[in-house]
Design a protein around this motif. Structure first.
Motif, PDB file in Angstrom:
ATOM      1  N   SER A  85      53.015  35.232  45.481  1.00  0.00           N
ATOM      2  CA  SER A  85      51.769  35.556  46.162  1.00  0.00           C
ATOM      3  C   SER A  85      50.715  36.176  45.262  1.00  0.00           C
ATOM      4  CB  SER A  85      52.054  36.528  47.318  1.00  0.00           C
ATOM      5  OG  SER A  85      52.553  37.765  46.812  1.00  0.00           O
ATOM      6  N   ARG A  86      51.103  36.624  44.060  1.00  0.00           N
ATOM      7  CA  ARG A  86      50.156  37.365  43.224  1.00  0.00           C
ATOM      8  C   ARG A  86      48.910  36.559  42.843  1.00  0.00           C
ATOM      9  NH1 ARG A  86      54.269  39.545  38.799  1.00  0.00           N
ATOM     10  NH2 ARG A  86      55.140  37.500  39.337  1.00  0.00           N
ATOM     11  N   PRO A  87      49.034  35.288  42.482  1.00  0.00           N
ATOM     12  CA  PRO A  87      47.799  34.530  42.156  1.00  0.00           C
ATOM     13  C   PRO A  87      46.807  34.475  43.313  1.00  0.00           C
ATOM     14  CG  PRO A  87      49.720  33.367  41.346  1.00  0.00           C
ATOM     15  CD  PRO A  87      50.243  34.485  42.214  1.00  0.00           C
ATOM     16  N   VAL A  88      47.333  34.343  44.529  1.00  0.00           N
ATOM     17  CA  VAL A  88      46.458  34.289  45.706  1.00  0.00           C
ATOM     18  C   VAL A  88      45.773  35.629  45.916  1.00  0.00           C
ATOM     19  CG1 VAL A  88      46.363  33.929  48.200  1.00  0.00           C
ATOM     20  CG2 VAL A  88      47.896  32.538  46.800  1.00  0.00           C
ATOM     21  N   THR A  89      46.557  36.703  45.880  1.00  0.00           N
ATOM     22  CA  THR A  89      46.014  38.039  46.107  1.00  0.00           C
ATOM     23  C   THR A  89      44.974  38.401  45.055  1.00  0.00           C
ATOM     24  OG1 THR A  89      48.110  38.736  47.089  1.00  0.00           O
ATOM     25  CG2 THR A  89      46.597  40.473  46.373  1.00  0.00           C
ATOM     26  N   PHE A  91      43.246  36.448  43.092  1.00  0.00           N
ATOM     27  CA  PHE A  91      42.078  35.579  43.129  1.00  0.00           C
ATOM     28  C   PHE A  91      41.140  35.951  44.275  1.00  0.00           C
ATOM     29  CE2 PHE A  91      40.122  31.614  44.762  1.00  0.00           C
ATOM     30  CZ  PHE A  91      39.247  31.395  43.720  1.00  0.00           C
ATOM     31  N   LEU A  92      41.702  36.160  45.465  1.00  0.00           N
ATOM     32  CA  LEU A  92      40.869  36.408  46.640  1.00  0.00           C
ATOM     33  C   LEU A  92      40.222  37.786  46.620  1.00  0.00           C
ATOM     34  CD1 LEU A  92      42.963  34.749  49.493  1.00  0.00           C
ATOM     35  CD2 LEU A  92      40.941  33.852  48.337  1.00  0.00           C
ATOM     36  N   LYS A  93      40.756  38.712  45.819  1.00  0.00           N
ATOM     37  CA  LYS A  93      40.142  40.033  45.719  1.00  0.00           C
ATOM     38  C   LYS A  93      38.676  39.942  45.321  1.00  0.00           C
ATOM     39  CE  LYS A  93      44.169  42.892  44.538  1.00  0.00           C
ATOM     40  NZ  LYS A  93      44.852  43.633  43.446  1.00  0.00           N
ATOM     41  N   LEU A  94      38.355  38.969  44.471  1.00  0.00           N
ATOM     42  CA  LEU A  94      36.977  38.804  44.014  1.00  0.00           C
ATOM     43  C   LEU A  94      36.019  38.646  45.185  1.00  0.00           C
ATOM     44  CD1 LEU A  94      34.748  38.146  41.897  1.00  0.00           C
ATOM     45  CD2 LEU A  94      35.530  35.760  42.011  1.00  0.00           C
ATOM     46  N   PHE A  95      36.402  37.871  46.178  1.00  0.00           N
ATOM     47  CA  PHE A  95      35.505  37.538  47.283  1.00  0.00           C
ATOM     48  C   PHE A  95      35.518  38.594  48.389  1.00  0.00           C
ATOM     49  CE2 PHE A  95      36.967  33.723  45.171  1.00  0.00           C
ATOM     50  CZ  PHE A  95      35.756  33.159  44.794  1.00  0.00           C
ATOM     51  N   CYS A  96      36.356  39.633  48.201  1.00  0.00           N
ATOM     52  CA  CYS A  96      36.399  40.717  49.182  1.00  0.00           C
ATOM     53  C   CYS A  96      35.436  41.842  48.836  1.00  0.00           C
ATOM     54  CB  CYS A  96      37.823  41.276  49.281  1.00  0.00           C
ATOM     55  SG  CYS A  96      38.996  40.095  49.980  1.00  0.00           S
ATOM     56  N   GLN A 109      22.172  27.969  47.023  1.00  0.00           N
ATOM     57  CA  GLN A 109      20.854  27.610  47.543  1.00  0.00           C
ATOM     58  C   GLN A 109      19.804  27.504  46.446  1.00  0.00           C
ATOM     59  OE1 GLN A 109      20.422  26.649  50.522  1.00  0.00           O
ATOM     60  NE2 GLN A 109      22.244  27.408  51.554  1.00  0.00           N
ATOM     61  N   GLY A 110      20.175  27.851  45.202  1.00  0.00           N
ATOM     62  CA  GLY A 110      19.230  27.752  44.093  1.00  0.00           C
ATOM     63  C   GLY A 110      18.220  28.871  44.042  1.00  0.00           C
ATOM     64  N   GLU A 111      18.540  29.998  44.658  1.00  0.00           N
ATOM     65  CA  GLU A 111      17.616  31.128  44.670  1.00  0.00           C
ATOM     66  C   GLU A 111      17.708  31.913  43.352  1.00  0.00           C
ATOM     67  OE1 GLU A 111      18.765  33.369  48.060  1.00  0.00           O
ATOM     68  OE2 GLU A 111      18.295  31.771  49.496  1.00  0.00           O
ATOM     69  N   ASP A 112      16.639  32.605  43.011  1.00  0.00           N
ATOM     70  CA  ASP A 112      16.649  33.450  41.818  1.00  0.00           C
ATOM     71  C   ASP A 112      17.531  34.667  42.070  1.00  0.00           C
ATOM     72  OD1 ASP A 112      14.903  31.802  40.444  1.00  0.00           O
ATOM     73  OD2 ASP A 112      13.121  32.840  41.194  1.00  0.00           O
ATOM     74  N   LEU A 113      18.414  34.946  41.109  1.00  0.00           N
ATOM     75  CA  LEU A 113      19.342  36.058  41.256  1.00  0.00           C
ATOM     76  C   LEU A 113      18.906  37.228  40.387  1.00  0.00           C
ATOM     77  CD1 LEU A 113      22.749  34.130  41.087  1.00  0.00           C
ATOM     78  CD2 LEU A 113      21.422  34.740  43.115  1.00  0.00           C
ATOM     79  N   GLN A 114      18.933  38.414  40.966  1.00  0.00           N
ATOM     80  CA  GLN A 114      18.642  39.630  40.224  1.00  0.00           C
ATOM     81  C   GLN A 114      19.956  40.196  39.678  1.00  0.00           C
ATOM     82  OE1 GLN A 114      15.421  40.505  39.768  1.00  0.00           O
ATOM     83  NE2 GLN A 114      14.917  38.685  40.999  1.00  0.00           N
ATOM     84  N   GLN A 115      19.895  40.751  38.463  1.00  0.00           N
ATOM     85  CA  GLN A 115      21.099  41.284  37.842  1.00  0.00           C
ATOM     86  C   GLN A 115      21.789  42.296  38.758  1.00  0.00           C
ATOM     87  OE1 GLN A 115      22.287  40.091  35.054  1.00  0.00           O
ATOM     88  NE2 GLN A 115      24.115  41.377  35.194  1.00  0.00           N
ATOM     89  N   SER A 116      23.107  42.157  38.906  1.00  0.00           N
ATOM     90  CA  SER A 116      23.853  43.043  39.792  1.00  0.00           C
ATOM     91  C   SER A 116      25.316  43.047  39.393  1.00  0.00           C
ATOM     92  CB  SER A 116      23.727  42.583  41.246  1.00  0.00           C
ATOM     93  OG  SER A 116      24.353  41.315  41.410  1.00  0.00           O
ATOM     94  N   ASP A 117      26.071  43.984  39.961  1.00  0.00           N
ATOM     95  CA  ASP A 117      27.511  44.043  39.708  1.00  0.00           C
ATOM     96  C   ASP A 117      28.204  42.791  40.232  1.00  0.00           C
ATOM     97  OD1 ASP A 117      27.187  46.538  38.596  1.00  0.00           O
ATOM     98  OD2 ASP A 117      27.771  47.635  40.410  1.00  0.00           O
ATOM     99  N   GLU A 118      27.693  42.250  41.330  1.00  0.00           N
ATOM    100  CA  GLU A 118      28.292  41.047  41.904  1.00  0.00           C
ATOM    101  C   GLU A 118      28.157  39.859  40.956  1.00  0.00           C
ATOM    102  OE1 GLU A 118      27.697  44.044  44.595  1.00  0.00           O
ATOM    103  OE2 GLU A 118      26.023  42.942  43.685  1.00  0.00           O
ATOM    104  N   ILE A 119      27.013  39.744  40.330  1.00  0.00           N
ATOM    105  CA  ILE A 119      26.800  38.664  39.372  1.00  0.00           C
ATOM    106  C   ILE A 119      27.743  38.814  38.184  1.00  0.00           C
ATOM    107  CG2 ILE A 119      25.171  37.729  37.676  1.00  0.00           C
ATOM    108  CD1 ILE A 119      22.967  38.133  39.683  1.00  0.00           C
ATOM    109  N   VAL A 120      27.914  40.028  37.711  1.00  0.00           N
ATOM    110  CA  VAL A 120      28.827  40.281  36.592  1.00  0.00           C
ATOM    111  C   VAL A 120      30.236  39.830  36.956  1.00  0.00           C
ATOM    112  CG1 VAL A 120      29.911  42.063  35.172  1.00  0.00           C
ATOM    113  CG2 VAL A 120      27.457  42.177  35.668  1.00  0.00           C
ATOM    114  N   LYS A 121      30.684  40.163  38.165  1.00  0.00           N
ATOM    115  CA  LYS A 121      32.021  39.768  38.610  1.00  0.00           C
ATOM    116  C   LYS A 121      32.163  38.246  38.633  1.00  0.00           C
ATOM    117  CE  LYS A 121      33.192  43.749  41.569  1.00  0.00           C
ATOM    118  NZ  LYS A 121      31.976  44.576  41.415  1.00  0.00           N
ATOM    119  N   LEU A 122      31.149  37.569  39.164  1.00  0.00           N
ATOM    120  CA  LEU A 122      31.204  36.110  39.257  1.00  0.00           C
ATOM    121  C   LEU A 122      31.130  35.449  37.887  1.00  0.00           C
ATOM    122  CD1 LEU A 122      28.947  35.621  42.406  1.00  0.00           C
ATOM    123  CD2 LEU A 122      31.405  35.212  42.255  1.00  0.00           C
TER     124      LEU A 122
END
Length: 222
Positions: A85-89, A91-96, A109-122
């Motif tokens: 189960s570890r790969p699933v757990t 991996f999905l942590k990112l989207f939580c 949607q092709g929108e302009d993204l402002q620098q953020s912690d979420e962008i860094v994670k992705l």
């Protein structure tokens, strides 16, 4: 009856028979004649039977901006491929994390993204490019996780959909699965004033179910 009138009549009758069959056989999922599921399922059934295959699956769709996405893993192999189960757990942590899904949506949607912690994670997880566009991994996650969540959380139960569709067809002649040319208020009035509305109440179909039913049909979600 001319050719096109007969085609329309036959399509309505096919949909009616499919809905009736689904009532008699719980293993049959009701679909309308405008849905391609039957064609795909029949093709998979033939291949499975002809070649002795088990768990055969295939999805192939094309997004105009992101290209093809597919899935064809046999369910019986998933446990072996993942190991535990570890790969699933992990991996999905990112989207939580709060804001990550919204960032993924904005990127799609092709929108302009402002620098953020979420962008860094992705970026770290290869979901985004430095340009703010989705990678193929990011696009696949957006499609698959979004659809899975919709099916599990928001989609109206199929048995409720069947009951609603009967009233809709009786009142409008519109086949199950086709868009409904009504506002939410018009649709609610159409259904709640129908002589068989009491049947929906007995099947625990709520006003919220009716609102979600028309919303889902009118965005053409299968």
């Amino acid at each position: 009856m001319d050719k096109y009138s007969e085609i329309k009549h036959l399509r309505k009758e096919i949909t009616r028979l499919k809905n009736r069959l689904s009532e008699l056989d719980e293993e049959v999922e009701p679909t309308s004649v405008v849905c391609g599921h039957d064609v795909v399922l029949e093709h998979l059934r033939k291949l499975s039977k002809q070649h002795g295959l088990s768990g055969l699956s295939q999805l192939a769709c094309c997004d105009k901006n992101h290209g093809w996405y597919t899935t064809n893993v046999e369910p019986s192999k998933i446990g072996i491929l993942l190991g535990d189960s570890r790969p699933v757990t992990n991996f999905l942590k990112l989207f939580c994390h709060d804001g990550v899904w919204e960032t993924l949506e904005s990127a799609y949607q092709g929108e302009d993204l402002q620098q953020s912690d979420e962008i860094v994670k992705l970026l770290e997880e290869n979901q985004l490019l430095s340009s703010g566009k989705l990678t193929s991994n990011g696009f696949t996650c957006y499609v698959v996780l979004g659809h899975l969540t919709y099916n599990m959380v928001k989609k109206v139960d199929i048995l409720k959909q069947i009951e609603i569709s009967k009233i809709v067809y009786d009142a409008t002649g519109i086949n199950y699965g086709e868009p409904l040319p009504y506002s939410t208020e018009e649709f609610l009035n159409l259904v709640t004033t129908h002589p068989d509305y009491e049947t929906l109440i007995q099947r625990q179909v709520s006003t919220e179910d009716l609102i979600e039913y028309i919303r889902q049909l009118n965005v053409h979600v299968n």
